[in-house]
Design a protein around this motif. Structure first.
Motif, PDB file in Angstrom:
ATOM      1  N   ALA A 103      16.826  -8.935 -18.401  1.00  0.00           N
ATOM      2  CA  ALA A 103      16.278 -10.419 -18.041  1.00  0.00           C
ATOM      3  C   ALA A 103      15.287 -10.065 -16.897  1.00  0.00           C
ATOM      4  O   ALA A 103      13.893 -10.601 -17.196  1.00  0.00           O
ATOM      5  N   GLY A 104      15.593  -9.155 -16.083  1.00  0.00           N
ATOM      6  CA  GLY A 104      14.528  -8.806 -15.233  1.00  0.00           C
ATOM      7  C   GLY A 104      13.374  -8.244 -15.478  1.00  0.00           C
ATOM      8  O   GLY A 104      12.003  -8.467 -15.157  1.00  0.00           O
ATOM      9  N   LEU A 105      13.574  -7.289 -16.328  1.00  0.00           N
ATOM     10  CA  LEU A 105      12.442  -6.396 -16.817  1.00  0.00           C
ATOM     11  C   LEU A 105      11.756  -7.381 -17.792  1.00  0.00           C
ATOM     12  O   LEU A 105      10.548  -7.027 -17.765  1.00  0.00           O
ATOM     13  N   SER A 106      12.346  -7.966 -18.608  1.00  0.00           N
ATOM     14  CA  SER A 106      11.478  -8.879 -19.600  1.00  0.00           C
ATOM     15  C   SER A 106      10.636  -9.937 -18.710  1.00  0.00           C
ATOM     16  O   SER A 106       9.412 -10.129 -19.089  1.00  0.00           O
ATOM     17  N   GLU A 107      10.989 -10.555 -17.748  1.00  0.00           N
ATOM     18  CA  GLU A 107      10.388 -11.402 -16.968  1.00  0.00           C
ATOM     19  C   GLU A 107       9.263 -10.786 -16.231  1.00  0.00           C
ATOM     20  O   GLU A 107       8.071 -11.077 -16.308  1.00  0.00           O
ATOM     21  N   ARG A 108       9.393  -9.239 -15.750  1.00  0.00           N
ATOM     22  CA  ARG A 108       8.200  -8.731 -15.134  1.00  0.00           C
ATOM     23  C   ARG A 108       7.060  -8.308 -16.079  1.00  0.00           C
ATOM     24  O   ARG A 108       6.006  -8.429 -15.865  1.00  0.00           O
ATOM     25  N   LEU A 109       7.733  -8.038 -17.244  1.00  0.00           N
ATOM     26  CA  LEU A 109       6.638  -7.595 -18.564  1.00  0.00           C
ATOM     27  C   LEU A 109       5.875  -8.912 -18.740  1.00  0.00           C
ATOM     28  O   LEU A 109       4.800  -8.835 -19.047  1.00  0.00           O
ATOM     29  N   THR A 110       6.555  -9.942 -19.113  1.00  0.00           N
ATOM     30  CA  THR A 110       5.854 -11.168 -19.397  1.00  0.00           C
ATOM     31  C   THR A 110       4.792 -11.505 -18.240  1.00  0.00           C
ATOM     32  O   THR A 110       3.632 -11.927 -18.622  1.00  0.00           O
TER      33      THR A 110
ATOM     34  N   LEU B 209       2.703  -1.466 -23.558  1.00  0.00           N
ATOM     35  CA  LEU B 209       3.187  -0.114 -23.273  1.00  0.00           C
ATOM     36  C   LEU B 209       2.855   0.219 -22.021  1.00  0.00           C
ATOM     37  O   LEU B 209       3.833   0.886 -21.211  1.00  0.00           O
ATOM     38  N   THR B 210       1.740  -0.078 -21.538  1.00  0.00           N
ATOM     39  CA  THR B 210       1.318   0.596 -20.223  1.00  0.00           C
ATOM     40  C   THR B 210       2.099  -0.068 -19.163  1.00  0.00           C
ATOM     41  O   THR B 210       2.592   0.508 -18.292  1.00  0.00           O
ATOM     42  N   LEU B 211       2.543  -1.452 -19.095  1.00  0.00           N
ATOM     43  CA  LEU B 211       3.216  -2.007 -18.279  1.00  0.00           C
ATOM     44  C   LEU B 211       4.681  -1.572 -18.358  1.00  0.00           C
ATOM     45  O   LEU B 211       5.447  -1.304 -17.222  1.00  0.00           O
ATOM     46  N   LEU B 212       5.244  -1.245 -19.625  1.00  0.00           N
ATOM     47  CA  LEU B 212       6.735  -0.912 -19.709  1.00  0.00           C
ATOM     48  C   LEU B 212       6.819   0.346 -19.168  1.00  0.00           C
ATOM     49  O   LEU B 212       7.856   0.622 -18.247  1.00  0.00           O
ATOM     50  N   VAL B 213       5.923   1.489 -19.506  1.00  0.00           N
ATOM     51  CA  VAL B 213       6.112   2.721 -18.776  1.00  0.00           C
ATOM     52  C   VAL B 213       5.846   2.792 -17.255  1.00  0.00           C
ATOM     53  O   VAL B 213       6.511   3.557 -16.681  1.00  0.00           O
ATOM     54  N   SER B 214       5.284   1.917 -16.645  1.00  0.00           N
ATOM     55  CA  SER B 214       5.182   1.858 -15.006  1.00  0.00           C
ATOM     56  C   SER B 214       6.514   1.626 -14.557  1.00  0.00           C
ATOM     57  O   SER B 214       6.583   2.122 -13.537  1.00  0.00           O
ATOM     58  N   GLU B 215       7.399   0.912 -15.392  1.00  0.00           N
ATOM     59  CA  GLU B 215       8.458   0.830 -14.933  1.00  0.00           C
ATOM     60  C   GLU B 215       9.435   2.103 -14.700  1.00  0.00           C
ATOM     61  O   GLU B 215      10.679   2.071 -14.172  1.00  0.00           O
ATOM     62  N   LEU B 216       8.906   3.241 -15.355  1.00  0.00           N
ATOM     63  CA  LEU B 216       9.442   4.451 -15.233  1.00  0.00           C
ATOM     64  C   LEU B 216       9.461   4.813 -13.736  1.00  0.00           C
ATOM     65  O   LEU B 216      10.166   5.756 -13.200  1.00  0.00           O
ATOM     66  N   GLY B 217       8.323   4.533 -12.953  1.00  0.00           N
ATOM     67  CA  GLY B 217       8.094   4.523 -11.697  1.00  0.00           C
ATOM     68  C   GLY B 217       8.260   3.459 -10.711  1.00  0.00           C
ATOM     69  O   GLY B 217       9.327   2.855 -10.375  1.00  0.00           O
ATOM     70  N   GLU B 218       7.221   3.057 -10.206  1.00  0.00           N
ATOM     71  CA  GLU B 218       7.249   2.141  -9.211  1.00  0.00           C
ATOM     72  C   GLU B 218       7.124   0.597  -9.437  1.00  0.00           C
ATOM     73  O   GLU B 218       7.030  -0.318  -8.933  1.00  0.00           O
ATOM     74  N   GLY B 219       6.390   0.657 -10.819  1.00  0.00           N
ATOM     75  CA  GLY B 219       6.579  -0.747 -11.558  1.00  0.00           C
ATOM     76  C   GLY B 219       5.113  -1.324 -11.585  1.00  0.00           C
ATOM     77  O   GLY B 219       4.048  -0.442 -11.320  1.00  0.00           O
ATOM     78  N   ILE B 220       4.981  -2.233 -12.021  1.00  0.00           N
ATOM     79  CA  ILE B 220       3.575  -3.102 -12.431  1.00  0.00           C
ATOM     80  C   ILE B 220       2.780  -3.427 -10.985  1.00  0.00           C
ATOM     81  O   ILE B 220       3.291  -3.956 -10.216  1.00  0.00           O
ATOM     82  N   SER B 221       1.605  -2.914 -11.006  1.00  0.00           N
ATOM     83  CA  SER B 221       0.744  -3.050  -9.799  1.00  0.00           C
ATOM     84  C   SER B 221      -0.700  -3.665 -10.222  1.00  0.00           C
ATOM     85  O   SER B 221      -0.837  -3.658 -11.752  1.00  0.00           O
ATOM     86  N   GLU B 222      -1.432  -3.899  -9.436  1.00  0.00           N
ATOM     87  CA  GLU B 222      -2.894  -4.329  -9.756  1.00  0.00           C
ATOM     88  C   GLU B 222      -3.452  -3.070 -10.658  1.00  0.00           C
ATOM     89  O   GLU B 222      -4.133  -3.543 -11.456  1.00  0.00           O
ATOM     90  N   GLN B 223      -3.469  -1.975 -10.159  1.00  0.00           N
ATOM     91  CA  GLN B 223      -4.028  -0.839 -10.976  1.00  0.00           C
ATOM     92  C   GLN B 223      -3.199  -0.795 -12.340  1.00  0.00           C
ATOM     93  O   GLN B 223      -4.199  -0.397 -13.240  1.00  0.00           O
ATOM     94  N   VAL B 224      -1.957  -0.930 -12.615  1.00  0.00           N
ATOM     95  CA  VAL B 224      -1.540  -1.008 -13.680  1.00  0.00           C
ATOM     96  C   VAL B 224      -1.949  -1.946 -14.747  1.00  0.00           C
ATOM     97  O   VAL B 224      -2.347  -1.763 -15.899  1.00  0.00           O
ATOM     98  N   VAL B 225      -1.954  -3.057 -14.000  1.00  0.00           N
ATOM     99  CA  VAL B 225      -2.667  -4.397 -14.941  1.00  0.00           C
ATOM    100  C   VAL B 225      -4.174  -3.919 -15.447  1.00  0.00           C
ATOM    101  O   VAL B 225      -4.532  -4.312 -16.520  1.00  0.00           O
ATOM    102  N   ALA B 226      -4.994  -3.461 -14.248  1.00  0.00           N
ATOM    103  CA  ALA B 226      -6.329  -3.184 -14.648  1.00  0.00           C
ATOM    104  C   ALA B 226      -6.396  -2.324 -15.912  1.00  0.00           C
ATOM    105  O   ALA B 226      -7.165  -2.151 -16.927  1.00  0.00           O
TER     106      ALA B 226
END
Length: 334
Positions: free
Chosen positions: A16-23, A63-80
């Motif tokens: 649920a937490g991952l789904s919420e972060r991805l959404t 996919l970009t957002l999801l793969v970032s979760e293998l590390g530190e997670g979603i950031s402004e750079q990941v979103v860009a």
């Protein structure tokens, strides 16, 4: 084959937490895409956002957002980075629809049908430029990757628009086209997610390999859907590839057959299928042919190899979701 096309982003293994972060992350990507394509000229704004507002699976930015979760997670750079990847993809769709003389895209009129070929081509160019502008803020490495991706993407599209050269194996030529025209951008989506998610170089390499194989499996599945599904499900006209004379894997499997029973279908596939009655007959025969099952099995095999690329990673939410994503992609065909 089932007529149901499951959602490509069905991730039953995501918490649920991952789904919420991805959404939440994808909503930020959408905002950036709309903001970046806004223009002082109202017509340019409308044409630039035509396909973005029509919807779509947002497969690559997710996919970009999801793969970032293998590390530190979603950031402004990941979103860009995710927005840059999706804009690159959208730009390619404007050009694709001109090349394919498509009438529908995502259940809406294609850009070329709505605005004409010249505008569709120019808006595609504008979106490529917008994507590059976003990626430029992420540093020289990201710009280099974007440029190399663009080169391979265009090379794949050029080769896809041409017949297999004499003396080359048609199946290998086709697989190379898939790797370039689809695999490379999905690989870049995953690569950016790992890079800007703060992953170590070995994880970036694994994510990139997974992404390219995922992209090839995605296109293999898409080619099957073009034959097996109808426009009510996909928002696209079925048989587009056949109408344009493109030889996807099921077609290549049929043409390689030595069974005399396949003669009618082979003759149809070598003929001009722009006539509706001939196209419908070719689709009818092709849907029932063993070449479809063989192509489906290859799609599943590519998916398995993509998952194998992730094997060295420790188990976790993101890895489980990446495996589920691959499963969702390959089972879009049935």
């Amino acid at each position: 084959m089932s007529s149901t096309t499951p959602p490509v982003l069905a991730l039953p293994e995501a918490s649920a937490g991952l789904s919420e972060r991805l959404t939440e992350g994808l909503a930020r990507v959408e905002e950036l895409i709309i903001e970046s394509t806004r223009h002082e000229d109202g017509f340019i704004s409308e044409a630039s956002t035509h396909l973005a507002r029509a919807g779509g699976k947002r497969f690559r930015p997710m996919l970009t957002l999801l793969v970032s979760e293998l590390g530190e997670g979603i950031s402004e750079q990941v979103v860009a980075a995710a927005a840059g990847v999706e804009l690159t993809h959208l730009a390619s769709l404007y050009h694709d629809d001109v090349m394919d003389v498509a009438e529908l895209r995502r259940g809406a009129p294609s850009a070329n049908a709505q605005y004409g070929n010249s505008t569709a081509i120019l808006v595609g160019d504008l979106l490529f430029g917008t994507a590059s502008d976003i990626i430029a803020d992420l540093g020289a490495d990201a710009v280099k990757i974007q440029a190399q991706t663009f080169i391979r993407l265009c090379s794949g599209q050029i080769r896809d628009d041409r017949p297999c050269p004499e003396g080359q194996d048609p199946g290998e030529y086709y697989r190379g086209v898939l790797a370039d025209k689809t695999g490379v951008l999905v690989a870049t989506a995953a690569r950016y997610g790992a890079m800007f998610g703060g992953c170590p170089p070995e994880t970036v390499a694994m994510a990139t390999e997974y992404g390219e194989r995922l992209g090839v499996a995605f296109q293999l599945a898409d080619d099957l859907i073009d034959i097996a599904s109808d426009s009510d499900e996909t928002g696209k006209t079925p048989g587009t590839d056949l109408r344009e004379g493109k030889r996807t894997l099921p077609v290549l499997n049929v043409l390689a057959s030595a069974d005399p029973a396949d003669r009618e279908l082979q003759e149809l596939l070598r003929s001009d299928l722009r006539e509706d009655s001939r196209l419908e007959r070719a689709l009818e025969l092709l849907r029932a042919h063993p070449g479809m099952a063989a192509a489906r099995e290859e799609t599943l095999a590519v998916g398995r190899r993509a998952i194998e690329a992730l094997a060295p990673l420790p188990d976790g939410d993101a890895k489980q979701a990446l495996v589920a994503l691959m499963d969702s992609v390959v089972h879009r065909v049935g």
